[in-house]
Design an enzyme around this catalytic site. Structure first.
Site, PDB file in Angstrom:
ATOM      1  N   CYS A  15       1.066  -1.387   0.209  1.00 25.04           N
ATOM      2  CA  CYS A  15       0.026   0.019  -0.110  1.00 25.04           C
ATOM      3  C   CYS A  15       0.954   1.166   0.032  1.00 25.04           C
ATOM      4  CB  CYS A  15      -0.911  -0.021   0.862  1.00 25.04           C
ATOM      5  SG  CYS A  15       0.012   0.196   2.616  1.00 25.04           S
ATOM      6  N   CYS A  28       3.319   1.719   2.805  1.00 27.14           N
ATOM      7  CA  CYS A  28       4.112   0.814   2.550  1.00 27.14           C
ATOM      8  C   CYS A  28       5.873   1.805   1.724  1.00 27.14           C
ATOM      9  CB  CYS A  28       4.671  -0.034   1.699  1.00 27.14           C
ATOM     10  SG  CYS A  28       3.617  -1.696   2.452  1.00 27.14           S
ATOM     11  N   ASP A  87       7.145  32.653 -29.042  1.00 25.72           N
ATOM     12  CA  ASP A  87       8.110  33.676 -29.656  1.00 25.72           C
ATOM     13  C   ASP A  87       7.892  33.035 -31.671  1.00 25.72           C
ATOM     14  OD1 ASP A  87      11.161  34.192 -30.910  1.00 25.72           O
ATOM     15  OD2 ASP A  87      11.739  31.468 -31.304  1.00 25.72           O
ATOM     16  N   ASP A 122      12.018  27.967 -29.456  1.00 26.76           N
ATOM     17  CA  ASP A 122      12.757  26.323 -30.852  1.00 26.76           C
ATOM     18  C   ASP A 122      14.122  26.822 -30.484  1.00 26.76           C
ATOM     19  OD1 ASP A 122      12.301  28.605 -31.820  1.00 26.76           O
ATOM     20  OD2 ASP A 122      12.904  27.298 -33.793  1.00 26.76           O
ATOM     21  N   ASP A 144      15.610  31.070 -26.614  1.00 26.11           N
ATOM     22  CA  ASP A 144      14.458  31.088 -26.366  1.00 26.11           C
ATOM     23  C   ASP A 144      15.299  30.715 -24.792  1.00 26.11           C
ATOM     24  OD1 ASP A 144      13.347  32.126 -27.901  1.00 26.11           O
ATOM     25  OD2 ASP A 144      12.442  30.824 -29.074  1.00 26.11           O
TER      26      ASP A 144
END
Length: 748
Positions: free
Chosen positions: A18, A21, A436, A636, A640
């Site tokens: 569970c 644990c 961008d 990208d 950036d």
């Protein structure tokens, strides 16, 4: 002293029953000197450990886990289809064997106990069948074979001074079994003490069987939550057709080497990542990008392993194999995301840590109240057993990770790679998205449309020669377009000395002893170069494009105008984002006119132009401070990366640079802004699902425990049957996992 870098390792865990644990393991590992961070995922049965190898090692960590009663090991093969799959199949079979046996015995015990439970004479059930000694005989194997894991787990937890779900089950069923055993052996003595002489063998057996059934369904459902990784791994090719010693050979994929030439025919999977050296084809890259439209590929283009060759045959050179391939990196990212924890899980973890001890105290208090105050020992026993059995820490522990596992897996199948659960959680709170321009909103491949020179300075060919020479040393996307233009004009570049790329401004260098510059108008004005002569020769249409100004020494000599086209999906994606109540802002290093034109085409009302890379980060900070809301950045390029890191959530376009992807929180592999809309929808759906799961888990325990304790007994005379309590516990965690699996069906 040189500090050794931290290392990160994923350990497979065994023996957890569970969330309590998982909490115990996480605390034990976190206490080890040298361990910087430990995240235990109960749903995945994994521990992600970041540690200092100078202070500790994996063997020491494994030993600590073993010392508290569990197993931890590194899966060297890291293969879900070898020993791991066989282990899971064996575990499922063990569940089935025990369920069949426990189910048959439980049915027998319930049926034969009907006369005792109902007080009615049932002719077809002879009295000897509900003899306590017979019931003891058939119940014992169910308790100690079918329920063995509960008792061994409880004993192990007790030895290490901790409590878990096994403790609750063992105490509850053990109390029912032992009381029934005492009744069986000493019925007369109990009658003399004024106690009810009733056995509860059927309750103990049925509870064990029902909880096993619940664990079996939970086990199967948890396996389904990790199907995304299995499906990704299944996408890979098993063999490759390589050229060795002039001959074509088919070899296992694991034996392919870097730079080997591989042949791919129509309909075949591409084995590894590489670069086409002969032929051309259309390739289905949907497994990576989520886009169904095949992509045209020719000599010099990159191909990705596990994508499907649709039409032509071609040969390519292997550039990435094994764990370096795109597919392997995607799998690794999905695994990391699934093993991470969302901030919303923090409260559940804190509650789980105290849950089992608190339930045991509630059960003890319940027993004492009904026995000492109510004077009813049987009622006290049944109520306390009910409390132990109905409480379920598993539901709390599974509420968040199962949803995260399904959500990140669904994202991966749609070309959305989520770095961690925290990013997924934050994405649904975003109020502002900063985009961008180049490569994000636009195609990112500008072309030269105008070349304007100042009469009486240099000839066009001389100027283009200087331009070609400078740009041959640049890696900027615009440089590629300019070089392509000068190549078509038949210009050959010259040698450049002292070349320098000035970030956000342009490039400069010495050619034939002259200082030649090419860059932005703003840069030239800062340098004191008069651009007036050239400006009078240009119209507004030229200024609406990207301008690359050219100067020799301090004289302006020419200008190149470049234009980039908007991606076909950008306008539609921006509209969708705005309809979702998000403010969309464009950020670009281009001039005001170009920025305004692209913003109008995309339907963006607010934009910032002529923003340098270092200024992009400052602009993100400014937006965050002014609005006080979560801000996302989508980009990208290398320029950036700082802004992506500064934003609350950074989205990298997967077609961009590795630096941008590494700096981001979520990667959109296809480069299509529609996947940005999908990512935000996915975040909202996942968080809604987590909230539902946490509500189910909390409300179940908040209502279930008082009812089990007999809160309605004094008013309505209603007391929960231990069998019903066992059934409720068994299916509480199953309901949470099943709800998480609903995420698979949402449309993003």
């Amino acid at each position: 002293m040189i500090t050794q870098p931290l290392e990160k390792q994923t350990l497979q865990l065994r023996g957890m029953s569970c969330a309590a644990c998982a909490n115990s393991i996480q605390k034990a590992i976190s206490r080890i000197e040298g361990v910087e961070e430990c995240i235990v995922n109960y749903a995945l049965e994994e521990a992600s450990v970041t540690y200092n190898p100078q202070s500790t090692n994996i063997e020491a960590i494994e030993q600590v886990v073993e010392n508290i009663g569990y197993q931890a090991f590194v899966d060297e093969e890291d293969n879900l289809f070898t020993d791991e799959e066989e282990s899971k199949r064996q575990e499922s079979q063990d569940f089935i064997n025990k369920l069949i046996f426990g189910g048959v015995i439980s049915a027998f015990l319930v049926i034969t106990s009907l006369p005792m439970m109902t007080g009615l004479h049932i002719p077809f059930i002879p009295m000897w069948l509900h003899n306590p000694w017979l019931q003891l005989l058939v119940t014992t194997p169910v308790m100690f074979w079918c329920g063995q894991s509960f008792f061994t787990g409880a004993i192990s937890a007790l030895q290490h001074r901790s409590f878990n779900m096994n403790t609750l089950v063992a105490l509850g069923t053990g109390a029912a079994y032992l009381y029934s055993l005492v009744v069986t052996i000493f019925p007369q003595w109990l009658e003399n003490q004024g106690l009810q002489v009733s056995v509860y063998y059927e309750s103990a057996a049925v509870i064990i069987t029902l909880i096993l059934l619940g664990k079996f369904f939970e086990h199967r459902a948890k396996n389904q939550t990790s199907e995304a990784i299995k499906k990704l791994l299944q996408l890979g090719a098993k063999t490759a057709r390589v050229i060795r010693n002039g001959n074509e050979q088919e070899i296992p994929i694991v034996k392919v080497k870097i730079d080997e030439i591989i042949i791919v025919r129509p309909g075949e999977k591409i084995p590894v990542d590489g670069e086409i050296i002969k032929g051309e084809s259309s390739i289905d890259e949907s497994m990576v990008t989520g886009e169904s439209e095949p992509v045209k590929k020719t000599v010099g283009d990159e191909v990705i392993g596990a994508t499907i060759n649709k039409t032509g045959s071609f040969q390519f050179k292997a550039t990435r194999i094994g764990k370096d391939t795109v597919l392997a990196q995607i799998v690794e990212l999905v695994k990391q995301a699934q093993s991470s924890k969302a901030p919303i899980q923090k409260l559940a973890d804190q509650i789980t840590g105290w849950f089992v001890p608190v339930v045991i105290i509630i059960a003890l208090v319940t027993f004492l109240i009904w026995w000492l105050i109510g004077g009813n020992f049987t009622l006290a026993l049944i109520a306390s057993i009910n409390v132990l059995i109905i409480a379920c820490p598993c539901a709390l522990g599974l509420a968040t990770p199962t949803s995260i596992m399904v959500g990140t897996g669904l994202g991966a199948s749609h070309g959305i790679l989520i770095k961690d659960a925290s990013s997924l959680e934050k994405a649904h709170k975003i109020k502002t998205i900063v985009l961008d321009k180049t490569g994000t909103l636009t195609v990112g491949k500008p072309v030269v449309t105008d070349f304007i020179t100042v009469n009486g300075t240099k000839t066009e060919k001389e100027i283009l020669t200087y331009v070609a020479s400078l740009e041959a040393n640049s890696e900027h996307p615009i440089a590629e377009a300019i070089i392509e233009y000068t190549r078509r004009q038949g210009v050959n570049p010259l040698e450049v000395s002292s070349f320098e790329a000035v970030s956000g401004c342009g490039v400069q260098g010495f050619i034939e002893g002259k200082l030649v510059r090419m860059g932005t108008k703003k840069w030239f004005q800062e340098l004191g170069i008069n651009t007036g002569k050239l400006e009078s020769l240009c119209n507004n249409e030229v200024f609406a494009k990207t301008n690359a100004w050219i100067a020799i020494e301090s004289d302006i000599v020419g200008l190149l105008a470049l234009a980039d086209s908007l991606k076909s999906s950008s306008k539609f994606a921006v509209e969708k984002l705005q309809k979702m109540g998000l403010e969309v802002i464009m950020l670009t290093g281009d001039n005001e006119q170009t920025a305004e034109k692209i913003a109008q085409q995309a339907g963006i009302r607010r934009f910032y132009a002529q923003v340098r890379p270092d200024e992009k980060t400052a602009k993100i900070k400014e937006i965050q401070q002014n609005q006080g809301k979560l801000v996302a950045m989508v980009g990208d390029g290398i320029n950036d990366a700082p802004a992506l890191a500064q934003a609350d959530v950074g989205f990298a376009i997967g077609t961009g640079t590795d630096v941008a992807i590494a700096s981001s929180d979520i990667t959109l592999i296809s480069g299509d802004l529609q996947t940005l809309v999908s990512a935000i929808k996915l975040s909202k759906a996942t968080m809604r699902n987590i909230q539902q799961n946490l509500f189910f888990a909390y409300i179940y325990n908040v209502i279930g425990i008082p009812v089990a304790a007999g809160i309605f007994y004094p008013i309505f005379g209603l007391l929960l049957n231990p069998i019903i309590a066992g059934g409720a516990m068994a299916f509480s965690s199953v309901s949470v996992v099943t709800n998480a699996l609903r995420l698979k069906k949402i449309k993003i």
